[in-house]
Design a protein around this motif. Structure first.
Motif, PDB file in Angstrom:
ATOM      1  N   LEU A  57     -36.954-143.032 -54.322  1.00  0.00           N
ATOM      2  CA  LEU A  57     -38.005-143.854 -55.710  1.00  0.00           C
ATOM      3  C   LEU A  57     -37.271-142.708 -56.853  1.00  0.00           C
ATOM      4  CD1 LEU A  57     -39.168-146.381 -56.452  1.00  0.00           C
ATOM      5  CD2 LEU A  57     -41.811-144.486 -56.564  1.00  0.00           C
ATOM      6  N   LYS A  58     -37.676-141.560 -56.865  1.00  0.00           N
ATOM      7  CA  LYS A  58     -37.130-140.952 -57.541  1.00  0.00           C
ATOM      8  C   LYS A  58     -35.762-141.124 -58.198  1.00  0.00           C
ATOM      9  CE  LYS A  58     -38.703-136.649 -56.579  1.00  0.00           C
ATOM     10  NZ  LYS A  58     -39.665-135.156 -56.882  1.00  0.00           N
ATOM     11  N   ARG A  59     -34.675-140.951 -57.531  1.00  0.00           N
ATOM     12  CA  ARG A  59     -33.078-141.465 -57.631  1.00  0.00           C
ATOM     13  C   ARG A  59     -33.204-143.057 -58.241  1.00  0.00           C
ATOM     14  NH1 ARG A  59     -30.022-139.681 -52.435  1.00  0.00           N
ATOM     15  NH2 ARG A  59     -30.112-137.362 -52.408  1.00  0.00           N
ATOM     16  N   ALA A  60     -33.993-143.739 -57.817  1.00  0.00           N
ATOM     17  CA  ALA A  60     -33.830-145.419 -58.354  1.00  0.00           C
ATOM     18  C   ALA A  60     -34.090-145.683 -59.475  1.00  0.00           C
ATOM     19  CB  ALA A  60     -34.412-146.434 -56.928  1.00  0.00           C
ATOM     20  N   LEU A  61     -35.043-144.705 -59.751  1.00  0.00           N
ATOM     21  CA  LEU A  61     -36.427-145.269 -61.317  1.00  0.00           C
ATOM     22  C   LEU A  61     -37.207-143.895 -61.320  1.00  0.00           C
ATOM     23  CD1 LEU A  61     -37.373-148.673 -59.081  1.00  0.00           C
ATOM     24  CD2 LEU A  61     -36.462-148.302 -61.186  1.00  0.00           C
ATOM     25  N   PHE A  62     -36.124-142.998 -61.719  1.00  0.00           N
ATOM     26  CA  PHE A  62     -36.289-142.142 -62.881  1.00  0.00           C
ATOM     27  C   PHE A  62     -37.419-142.157 -63.243  1.00  0.00           C
ATOM     28  CE2 PHE A  62     -32.084-142.510 -63.606  1.00  0.00           C
ATOM     29  CZ  PHE A  62     -32.437-142.094 -65.215  1.00  0.00           C
ATOM     30  N   GLY A  63     -37.103-142.828 -63.946  1.00  0.00           N
ATOM     31  CA  GLY A  63     -38.573-143.274 -65.566  1.00  0.00           C
ATOM     32  C   GLY A  63     -39.224-143.517 -65.953  1.00  0.00           C
ATOM     33  N   VAL A  64     -39.475-144.406 -64.852  1.00  0.00           N
ATOM     34  CA  VAL A  64     -40.828-144.625 -64.035  1.00  0.00           C
ATOM     35  C   VAL A  64     -42.077-143.223 -64.149  1.00  0.00           C
ATOM     36  CG1 VAL A  64     -41.030-146.852 -63.250  1.00  0.00           C
ATOM     37  CG2 VAL A  64     -41.644-145.096 -62.366  1.00  0.00           C
ATOM     38  N   PHE A  65     -41.465-142.867 -63.283  1.00  0.00           N
ATOM     39  CA  PHE A  65     -42.275-141.226 -63.075  1.00  0.00           C
ATOM     40  C   PHE A  65     -42.660-140.492 -64.107  1.00  0.00           C
ATOM     41  CE2 PHE A  65     -40.190-141.487 -58.971  1.00  0.00           C
ATOM     42  CZ  PHE A  65     -41.823-140.501 -57.975  1.00  0.00           C
ATOM     43  N   ASN A  66     -42.024-140.146 -65.464  1.00  0.00           N
ATOM     44  CA  ASN A  66     -42.727-139.739 -66.058  1.00  0.00           C
ATOM     45  C   ASN A  66     -43.863-140.610 -66.822  1.00  0.00           C
ATOM     46  OD1 ASN A  66     -40.295-138.312 -66.041  1.00  0.00           O
ATOM     47  ND2 ASN A  66     -39.235-139.706 -67.192  1.00  0.00           N
ATOM     48  N   HIS A  67     -44.478-141.368 -66.696  1.00  0.00           N
ATOM     49  CA  HIS A  67     -45.711-142.269 -67.300  1.00  0.00           C
ATOM     50  C   HIS A  67     -47.055-141.763 -66.292  1.00  0.00           C
ATOM     51  CE1 HIS A  67     -42.264-144.288 -69.420  1.00  0.00           C
ATOM     52  NE2 HIS A  67     -43.381-144.156 -70.150  1.00  0.00           N
ATOM     53  N   TYR A  68     -46.463-141.801 -64.943  1.00  0.00           N
ATOM     54  CA  TYR A  68     -47.760-141.068 -63.801  1.00  0.00           C
ATOM     55  C   TYR A  68     -47.836-139.874 -63.712  1.00  0.00           C
ATOM     56  CZ  TYR A  68     -48.768-146.178 -63.973  1.00  0.00           C
ATOM     57  OH  TYR A  68     -48.548-147.423 -63.825  1.00  0.00           O
ATOM     58  N   GLN A  69     -48.861-139.415 -63.604  1.00  0.00           N
ATOM     59  CA  GLN A  69     -49.450-138.338 -62.885  1.00  0.00           C
ATOM     60  C   GLN A  69     -48.999-137.998 -61.320  1.00  0.00           C
ATOM     61  OE1 GLN A  69     -50.732-134.732 -65.318  1.00  0.00           O
ATOM     62  NE2 GLN A  69     -48.113-135.268 -65.642  1.00  0.00           N
ATOM     63  N   ALA A  70     -47.988-137.993 -60.189  1.00  0.00           N
ATOM     64  CA  ALA A  70     -48.692-138.462 -59.338  1.00  0.00           C
ATOM     65  C   ALA A  70     -48.136-136.936 -58.702  1.00  0.00           C
ATOM     66  CB  ALA A  70     -47.436-139.422 -58.406  1.00  0.00           C
ATOM     67  N   TYR A  71     -49.022-136.238 -57.145  1.00  0.00           N
ATOM     68  CA  TYR A  71     -48.783-135.389 -56.781  1.00  0.00           C
ATOM     69  C   TYR A  71     -47.357-135.173 -55.795  1.00  0.00           C
ATOM     70  CZ  TYR A  71     -54.011-134.031 -57.301  1.00  0.00           C
ATOM     71  OH  TYR A  71     -54.822-133.085 -57.409  1.00  0.00           O
ATOM     72  N   THR A  72     -47.318-134.642 -55.891  1.00  0.00           N
ATOM     73  CA  THR A  72     -45.579-133.813 -54.267  1.00  0.00           C
ATOM     74  C   THR A  72     -46.416-134.497 -53.406  1.00  0.00           C
ATOM     75  OG1 THR A  72     -43.769-132.689 -54.211  1.00  0.00           O
ATOM     76  CG2 THR A  72     -46.380-131.523 -54.748  1.00  0.00           C
ATOM     77  N   VAL A  73     -45.423-134.487 -52.368  1.00  0.00           N
ATOM     78  CA  VAL A  73     -45.260-134.662 -51.390  1.00  0.00           C
ATOM     79  C   VAL A  73     -44.938-133.414 -50.436  1.00  0.00           C
ATOM     80  CG1 VAL A  73     -45.677-137.189 -51.332  1.00  0.00           C
ATOM     81  CG2 VAL A  73     -43.751-136.811 -50.945  1.00  0.00           C
ATOM     82  N   THR A  74     -43.545-133.217 -51.275  1.00  0.00           N
ATOM     83  CA  THR A  74     -43.023-132.381 -50.444  1.00  0.00           C
ATOM     84  C   THR A  74     -43.904-130.636 -50.025  1.00  0.00           C
ATOM     85  OG1 THR A  74     -41.962-130.958 -52.683  1.00  0.00           O
ATOM     86  CG2 THR A  74     -40.315-132.958 -51.591  1.00  0.00           C
ATOM     87  N   ASN A  75     -44.907-131.032 -50.502  1.00  0.00           N
ATOM     88  CA  ASN A  75     -45.211-129.455 -49.870  1.00  0.00           C
ATOM     89  C   ASN A  75     -45.366-130.264 -47.817  1.00  0.00           C
ATOM     90  OD1 ASN A  75     -47.096-131.085 -50.349  1.00  0.00           O
ATOM     91  ND2 ASN A  75     -48.830-130.131 -51.740  1.00  0.00           N
TER      92      ASN A  75
END
Lengths: 490, 314, 283
Positions: A191-209
């Protein structure tokens, strides 16, 4: 109802008033959490989504993030379809889920300890003895044994749904070898690759941990006397449907991915065969079912496991994660006692709801079930992966008779639940080239370590791609969505 | 590293390398034969026999061969153990088993390569796809070589893959020499071709992707002597046998920690074999090429077995 | 007074085709418990492979052997010295009838405690009705004594008519079998009446002419609410006592075969073994 005016890709989005819609409220207004996302998505045309969708699919396929489907004649390699519209869970809602799934995991662990020790919950008549003694997943070998750190279900996957009443219900607890966590990470990356623009508008927790927490947990249940434990992941091999996940987890933790034939037992210690000779193994995250882990102790013809492993485990020289014998507690019949189990061990009220359940093993409940098959979901107690489930209102009168017959033949094998209407979420549908509502559930991942617990802030939102379908399992044609857990104060 | 996974990496390297040599052999021989200077070298049967001989363990049949069938068998018939598609499948299967050790980038490229070969339209291949298919196989392998070198840590994992690649490369170059030598023997005499100046030597160099460099080095038309010298003994030629042996020597040192390897170790054997060929002279080799070929194939084989027993035993 | 036993266990495995490797686990070591003590043990094999000491899933001691070399024949020999206390079992058990005993037997506490040995396994499931009846007016112990006698009376000891997979329906039909079969039958009937019962594998001293066929012997242990675990030997209609040297117990034979192995070989293989038990009275 149509949202045509706002967004062309929602032109055929028809909200069913009988279902809980995750992004539109009952007045067809976009829910607060999704507003920004919805506006951002409105800037894209249907064509854009088509292209992004193709790209995402190709990327999963090329990376070999696939699973195998066993047909009658051949094995097919399939991608787990990924949807472009993410599921958002706000901080408040998440807090309840996180506390709730952790509570369940801890209660299940206490339950397992009790079942393999004093069996007080049975002696006090809270859980019937029959349920345990008829369970094929109860392992006598675990009786009286104290697993390292006192942990049985180190890793739990809890499946939740949101019903039409807008509340979360737990559908099942998976505490044998729950899978799917690798897709949580892949979905985020995609999702980050496809639509990186939308991420800047939300503060979501990482899942890679997840991987680092998993490793920390594995290290925390090391055998006594070991300083820095050597942890490994054991897989049935490259033809297993979850092999991608096994290799992902090993790689992300930086530990070896072994097969049974890579290990051997000498004087009750476990070693792996490396290019520099044998190296001792201390903690094994096993993705092999109980019956296959040790041919000396269980299925004698299994070549997936390691002869002598169980004795090493019982002597405390190696730790198995999850502990053997956890299956007795994730039985669908045990599920129905979860509220009582939580109260008994934790003296707390259950935070998450259980779906009311009828046991076909009880005569009066069996009677009710047989009379109401059409309004119930009938589930076999011991099948995983969505196999063998009958949904009453989808059955023809002949099929209903058939189901009734099957239940009567072995009532202990079946439970029934009201048909829960899973909430719906906008999902990109290739045929119509736009978003349509589809049913979703949520699998969360919980880790219990000897000194620390962890709930992954995110999860696997599985979506049934077929219209009206309620079964979201990947083996039944389901897809999945990236799932955002929002940080507070947004 | 697990012994089994080391074995997988080793064979992944070998199968990747092997698929390219076979693809190139098909390509070069087929297209060189179309306008070869003598009738025999132009003959379909001659070139098809040569291809099968090289790909399928040095067997020549008396039967008349069907072009489409032979090409399909060697390239895309997964029921033939010697087919390219089979080698690519095996390369990917081995990569799968070592998936947690190799880079995502390398795995993705192998996976793409696999899907390319798997989905290559068979009809199209039989009618007009030979050039396209073989060139793309070679291109894909080039990409893989780049990913192996550029995205992996140059540690044991890399060393084991490179051991596989180089042992296979030396083996395949020898196999190609063997096949073309047989061709040259058969073709000698027709239209004044002598063994020493056979057209087949040019084809041989092209099969090893070494024609241009060889011309640059010797500045003369290839003869049996110069061709063999270049492909076997020239340390600067990246495809030469001695170059591969030097690479094998270099990479085994990553695995073997001993300064003075034990007599029965792989490192010792590899050093011994390299020394044996390091100071060979080409006239000696050429005088009895057949024995030389047999010996070196045996040597390479015993290196493989030694590695197997010392490192890949599980 | 004590008895001292010298037990010899010898086995020979023969393989039609050379085996390239193997792993065997032997469950043949007499345990140390209230009535018996293992004084010494010794285990050797013809290939001189080092012996590992391990346990099985129920914590009984085992030997393990992992030959790395190829072989066609391998022989094993074990020697044990065991001291057995002579004890009057009848002092331990309550033979008097009491209603309380039955109440306890049926209590959830007792059943939960002994759940594992109340479960029916494939080898200990009754196909239908049997002619033996429990009498609730006499003590549990007396009922089990009757069951012991009934089996001895109704069934004939005969080798080679059954094997380790024979289920009870066949045994009930032919009325013949060996100690394993009678043990399974006893367990099945006792469990049916709610008495926790387990399969015991061990050695029998045959000095008095008991049936045991110079092999490992099998008998039953039942858990009685007031007396604990008591051994019954239906093959000989005996209470298991000083002539019975226990090795291990489990739900049925499958939990305690004397030898378990994984052998990398094709073709047929044969196992022969025999057991000698010599007794000596201790002063």
């Amino acid at each position: 109802m149509s949202h045509n005016s706002e967004n062309p890709t929602f032109k055929s989005y028809n909200r069913d008033p009988g279902l809980y819609d995750e992004i539109f409220d009952e007045n067809d207004n976009v829910r607060e959490t999704y507003k920004t996302l919805f506006d951002l998505y409105s800037e894209h045309s249907a064509k854009d989504f088509g292209r992004l969708n193709d790209k995402a699919k190709a990327s999963f396929f090329n990376q070999g993030i696939t699973f195998q489907v066993y047909g009658d004649h051949e094995i097919k390699e399939k991608i787990f379809p990924f949807d472009l519209f993410p599921r958002i869970i706000d901080a408040e809602e998440w807090e309840v889920i996180e506390k709730g799934v952790l509570q369940r995991s801890i209660a299940l662990n206490a339950f397992l300890w009790d079942l393999y020790h004093d069996k007080n919950i049975i002696k006090e008549g809270i859980v019937p003895l029959d349920l345990i003694s008829s369970s094929v997943n109860y392992l006598d070998q675990m009786n009286g044994f104290d697993p390292p750190g006192g942990i049985y279900n180190h890793i739990s996957g809890t499946d939740l749904i949101k019903h039409s009443d807008g509340r979360y219900y737990v559908l099942e607890d998976n505490i044998r070898c729950p899978s799917g966590v690798s897709y949580v990470v892949c979905n985020r990356t995609a999702l980050k690759r496809a639509l990186f623009g939308v991420f800047n508008h939300y503060q979501a927790y990482t899942v890679t941990n997840y991987a680092e927490n998993l490793l920390e947990m594995l290290q925390s249940v090391k055998p006594k006397g070991v300083d820095i434990p050597n942890c490994v992941v054991i897989t049935p091999g490259i033809y297993n449907s979850a092999y991608y996940e096994h290799s992902y987890l090993a790689k992300a933790m930086g530990v070896e991915l072994v097969e049974g034939r890579d290990l051997f037992v000498e004087n009750d210690f476990v070693y792996m065969k490396t290019i520099n000779g044998p190296v001792k193994v201390d903690v094994i995250y096993r993705r092999i079912d109980d019956q296959f882990i040790d041919p000396l102790e269980f299925k004698p013809d299994s070549s997936l496991g390691v002869p002598g492993l169980m004795a090493s485990y019982k002597k405390g020289n190696v730790c198995l994660v999850n502990a053997p014998g956890t299956g007795v507690a994730d039985d669908k019949a045990i599920y129905t006692y979860m509220p009582q189990i939580i109260k008994y061990y934790l003296e707390e009220e259950p935070i998450l709801n259980n779906v009311p359940t009828y046991h076909c093993s009880r005569p009066d409940e069996l009677k009710y079930v047989l009379e109401n098959v059409a309004n119930l979901v009938i589930k076999p107690v011991d099948e995983a992966g969505g196999y063998g489930i009958s949904i009453g209102n989808r059955l023809s009168p002949e099929e209903i008779e058939e189901v009734k017959k099957t239940i009567q033949e072995s009532p202990r094998k079946y439970i029934a639940q009201p048909i829960m209407s899973l909430s719906v979420h906008p999902t990109y549908i290739e045929d119509s080239e736009c978003f349509e509502p589809r049913h979703v559930d949520l699998r969360t991942f919980t880790l219990l370590g000897s000194d620390k617990n962890f709930v992954l802030k995110g999860g696997l939102t599985r979506v049934a791609l077929k219209k009206g379908n309620l079964i979201v399992n990947s083996s039944q044609g389901g897809g999945s969505k990236d799932t955002w857990v929002l940080k507070k104060n947004q | 590293m697990l012994a089994r996974v080391a074995n997988n990496l080793f064979w992944m390297g070998r199968y990747i390398e092997r698929s390219e040599h076979i693809a190139r052999y098909l390509n070069v021989n087929y297209f060189a034969s179309l306008d070869a200077p003598n009738e025999l070298s132009q003959s379909r049967q001659f070139v098809l026999q040569s291809m099968l001989f090289m790909a399928d363990d040095f067997i020549r049949t008396e039967d008349s061969l069907e072009e489409e069938e032979v090409l399909y068998d060697i390239a895309l018939n997964s029921e033939k153990t010697y087919s390219i598609i089979n080698y690519v499948k095996l390369a990917r299967e081995n990569a799968n088993s070592a998936r947690d050790l190799i880079s995502t980038e390398l795995y993705e490229s192998i996976n793409k390569f696999y899907h390319f070969v798997l989905n290559y339209p068979v009809d199209n291949f039989k009618k007009r796809g030979l050039y396209d298919f073989t060139v793309q196989v070679a291109e894909n392998v080039s990409i893989l070589r780049g990913k192996i070198r550029g995205t992996l840590l140059h540690d044991e994992v890399y060393a084991i893959i490179m051991l596989g690649v180089n042992i296979e490369r030396a083996t395949q170059i020898i196999r190609i020499i063997n096949a073309k030598f047989k061709d040259a023997v058969i073709a000698q005499g027709s239209y004044g071709d002598t063994l020493k100046n056979s057209y087949e030597w040019t084809t041989l160099l092209k099969c090893a992707e070494s024609y241009d460099m060889m011309r640059r080095f010797y500045r003369q038309t290839p003869t049996s002597l110069t061709t063999l010298e270049f492909l076997i003994l020239n340390t600067d030629c990246p495809r030469s046998v001695i170059n591969s042996l030097n690479q094998v020597c270099k990479h085994i040192m990553v695995l073997s920690q001993d300064k003075h390897p034990k007599k029965n170790s792989s490192a010792f054997l590899i050093g011994k074999v390299r020394a044996k060929y390091q100071f060979k002279i080409i006239e000696e080799i050429e005088s009895d090429l057949e024995t030389f070929i047999q010996n070196i194939l045996d040597d390479l084989n015993s290196i493989g077995l030694k590695l197997q027993n010392e490192y890949f035993h599980y | 007074m004590n008895l001292e036993y010298n037990i010899t266990y010898a086995a020979k495995n023969t393989y039609e085709n050379e085996a390239s490797g193997a792993l065997w686990q032997f469950l043949i070591i007499p345990e140390t418990n209230e009535t018996q003590e293992l004084i010494s043990d010794d285990f050797s094999n013809s290939l001189q492979i080092p012996v590992e000491h391990s346990i099985n899933g129920y914590n009984f001691k085992t030997y393990r052997i992992r030959p790395g070399q190829s072989f066609e024949i391998i022989e094993f020999t074990a020697n044990f010295k065991v001291v057995k206390k002579i004890k009057n079992i009848f002092e331990q058990v309550s033979q008097l009838y009491s209603k309380e005993e039955y109440n306890q037997l049926r209590s959830i506490d007792f059943r939960a405690e002994n759940d594992v040995f109340l479960r029916f396994t494939d080898l200990t499931s009754l196909p239908g009705k049997v002619d033996f009846k429990f009498d609730e007016n006499i003590s549990l112990f007396d009922n089990l004594q009757n069951l012991n006698a009934w089996i001895k009376k109704e069934f004939t000891f005969k080798t080679n008519v059954t094997d380790i997979d024979t289920d009870l329906s066949h045994i009930l039909e032919i009325k013949q079998g060996v100690c394993q079969d009678f043990t399974h039958l006893f367990i099945a009937i006792a469990k049916k009446y709610g008495i926790p019962s387990r399969y015991v594998s061990g050695y029998l001293h045959q000095g008095n002419g008991y049936f045991g066929d110079s092999q490992m012997h099998a008998w039953v242990e039942c858990c009685l609410p007031e007396s604990g675990w008591i051994g019954f030997d239906p093959t000989n209609n005996l209470i298991a006592a000083e002539n019975h040297i226990k090795v291990a117990h489990g739900k049925d034979y499958n939990d305690c075969p004397p030898i378990k192995g994984i052998v990398f070989s094709s073709g047929k293989n044969e196992t022969e073994y025999n057991v000698k038990v010599l007794a000596q009275q201790q002063q």
